[in-house]
Scaffold this active site. Structure first.
Site, PDB file in Angstrom:
ATOM      1  N   ARG A 128      -1.817 -25.766  26.412  1.00  0.00           N
ATOM      2  CA  ARG A 128      -2.880 -26.726  26.685  1.00  0.00           C
ATOM      3  C   ARG A 128      -4.087 -26.350  25.838  1.00  0.00           C
ATOM      4  NH1 ARG A 128      -6.696 -28.120  31.961  1.00  0.00           N
ATOM      5  NH2 ARG A 128      -7.449 -30.094  31.075  1.00  0.00           N
ATOM      6  N   HIS A 129      -4.754 -27.352  25.308  1.00  0.00           N
ATOM      7  CA  HIS A 129      -5.940 -27.117  24.484  1.00  0.00           C
ATOM      8  C   HIS A 129      -6.970 -26.280  25.229  1.00  0.00           C
ATOM      9  CE1 HIS A 129      -8.086 -29.962  27.016  1.00  0.00           C
ATOM     10  NE2 HIS A 129      -7.069 -30.806  26.858  1.00  0.00           N
ATOM     11  N   ARG A 141     -12.970 -27.799  27.328  1.00  0.00           N
ATOM     12  CA  ARG A 141     -13.628 -28.922  26.652  1.00  0.00           C
ATOM     13  C   ARG A 141     -14.765 -29.467  27.510  1.00  0.00           C
ATOM     14  NH1 ARG A 141     -12.160 -32.731  29.986  1.00  0.00           N
ATOM     15  NH2 ARG A 141      -9.999 -33.096  30.644  1.00  0.00           N
ATOM     16  N   HIS A 184      -1.468 -31.062  26.504  1.00  0.00           N
ATOM     17  CA  HIS A 184      -2.431 -31.355  27.564  1.00  0.00           C
ATOM     18  C   HIS A 184      -1.884 -30.962  28.928  1.00  0.00           C
ATOM     19  CE1 HIS A 184      -4.658 -33.947  24.637  1.00  0.00           C
ATOM     20  NE2 HIS A 184      -3.442 -34.052  24.137  1.00  0.00           N
ATOM     21  N   ASP A 185      -2.749 -31.045  29.945  1.00  0.00           N
ATOM     22  CA  ASP A 185      -2.324 -30.687  31.297  1.00  0.00           C
ATOM     23  C   ASP A 185      -1.189 -31.592  31.779  1.00  0.00           C
ATOM     24  OD1 ASP A 185      -3.959 -32.923  31.479  1.00  0.00           O
ATOM     25  OD2 ASP A 185      -5.385 -32.026  32.889  1.00  0.00           O
TER      26      ASP A 185
END
Length: 394
Positions: A56-57, A60, A302-303
């Site tokens: 996951r990034h 943010r 992503h999540d």
């Protein structure tokens, strides 16, 4: 004096032995030759061959706001809504260094596209996360140093339009999935869960000034409050309670994510194609037909990607996947057999514990995985679009 020296030698031997034990423990779950317990509880020597890593990034900014949000102005958010924070960038760099430590033996010191492939969804935060991770994974060495004042080299990060992105398949046009999701939203299970927290949801609507009836409304409210709390903003009392209280808002946000892979058919459309893609590469690796013959494939995601994949594999416990967390699908060879292990790194653990794959254990034969998950894996001649067209007429 002799007794003193003798005791010191004993102490030194004990310290060396302890360090050796700690080193073995530290190495135990890293991607290298090692002894593991087989499905029959026998110790077998395994050779690492290939790994897929989905992460996951990094942390943010908020993605969306609500009418009463005191921090709605983008002036509060350097880089704009959804942009990586400084801590998010640091965490990505640290994850890249972790991947270097874990996969050092199989990827080598020098970057080559024949060894590593990096794919990202087409979002700035996931693309930037992949680029930062790559810079830590492959700092230039030897003849790859092109600027002595800059310990960095460009590493390709591949992407595709979101309308074609299987890592977030709900973004792709799919009439059958839309139908299944709408039906689930009308189901007794879904309605009962939301009704249970009806007064609380109404309270959040009144305080936030936003209706929470549409898909992902609760998710985005939780996201905004969670991010603002995480970054140290002073929140109104209702918002502070929603984030730090009994965690109901977080539970409902995770429940919303899980709803995208609720049924077997939804798991196939949202997670099955990516899982099949990884298993097929493992199979090609085992048959020595993988071209290029890579050892590491990385996805920046992503999540929701995490939830879809874990839930499709029936190993998901309801939670919000943390920023910079990573899933590791690893292929090993033992004699003529090939096994897969799955790891979930939620924070900054150095040593990972393999997940228990239902009806198989922590070290699962590759061929067995195809059988265990045959209901969610697309058939040999079935692509995403044909699956959506086929199912849309049901």
């Amino acid at each position: 004096m002799k007794t003193f020296l003798k005791n010191n030698k004993i102490r030194i031997l004990l310290i060396v032995s302890l360090l050796l034990i700690l080193t073995i423990a530290f190495d135990y779950n890293f991607f290298r030759f090692r002894l593991v317990s087989s499905p029959n509880n026998d110790l077998i020597e395994v050779e690492p061959l290939f790994a897929h890593v989905i992460f996951r990034h990094g942390e943010r900014n908020i993605e969306r706001t609500h009418p009463t949000d005191p921090y709605a102005s983008e002036s509060y958010w350097p880089g704009g809504y959804g942009a990586l924070t400084k801590n998010g960038k640091k965490d990505m760099y640290e994850l890249g260094k972790y991947l270097r430590r874990r996969y050092n033996k199989v990827i080598g010191e020098h970057y080559t596209p024949k060894t590593v492939y990096i794919h990202s969804t087409d979002y700035d935060r996931s693309l930037m996360s992949a680029e930062i991770l790559a810079s830590a994974l492959f700092p230039p060495a030897g003849d790859q140093i092109w600027n002595k004042n800059l310990k960095w080299q460009p590493i390709p990060v591949h992407t595709r339009p979101m309308s074609q992105e299987l890592l977030l398949a709900f973004k792709m046009p799919c009439p059958r999935f839309t139908y299944l999701l709408e039906n689930y939203k009308k189901s007794t299970e879904y309605k009962t869960t939301l009704a249970k927290y009806g007064p609380l949801i109404k309270h959040w609507e009144n305080q936030s000034g936003k209706s929470l009836e549409k898909p992902f409304d609760i998710y985005y409210l939780h996201d905004a409050l969670y991010v603002e709390h995480r970054l140290g903003f002073d929140l109104p009392e209702w918002a502070d309670e929603a984030i730090q209280g009994n965690k109901t808002l977080e539970y409902l946000a995770a429940f919303e994510l899980q709803s995208y892979s609720q049924s077997t058919e939804m798991k196939k459309l949202e997670g099955g194609f990516v899982i099949k893609e990884m298993l097929d590469r493992f199979k090609e690796k085992s048959l020595d037909t993988l071209k290029p013959n890579r050892t590491l494939w990385i996805y920046s995601a992503h999540d929701l990607t995490f939830v879809n994949i874990l839930n499709s594999l029936n190993v998901f416990d309801l939670h919000m996947p943390p920023y910079a967390s990573s899933l590791h699908f690893e292929l090993y060879k033992s004699g003529d057999d090939y096994h897969v292990q799955l790891f979930y790194r939620k924070s900054k653990e150095e040593i990972l514990v393999p997940l228990e794959i239902p009806n198989c254990g922590t070290m699962c034969p590759l061929n067995t995985l195809y059988q265990l998950y045959k209901d969610i894996l697309p058939t040999e001649f079935e692509d995403f679009n044909s699956a959506c067209r086929h199912y849309s007429s049901k």
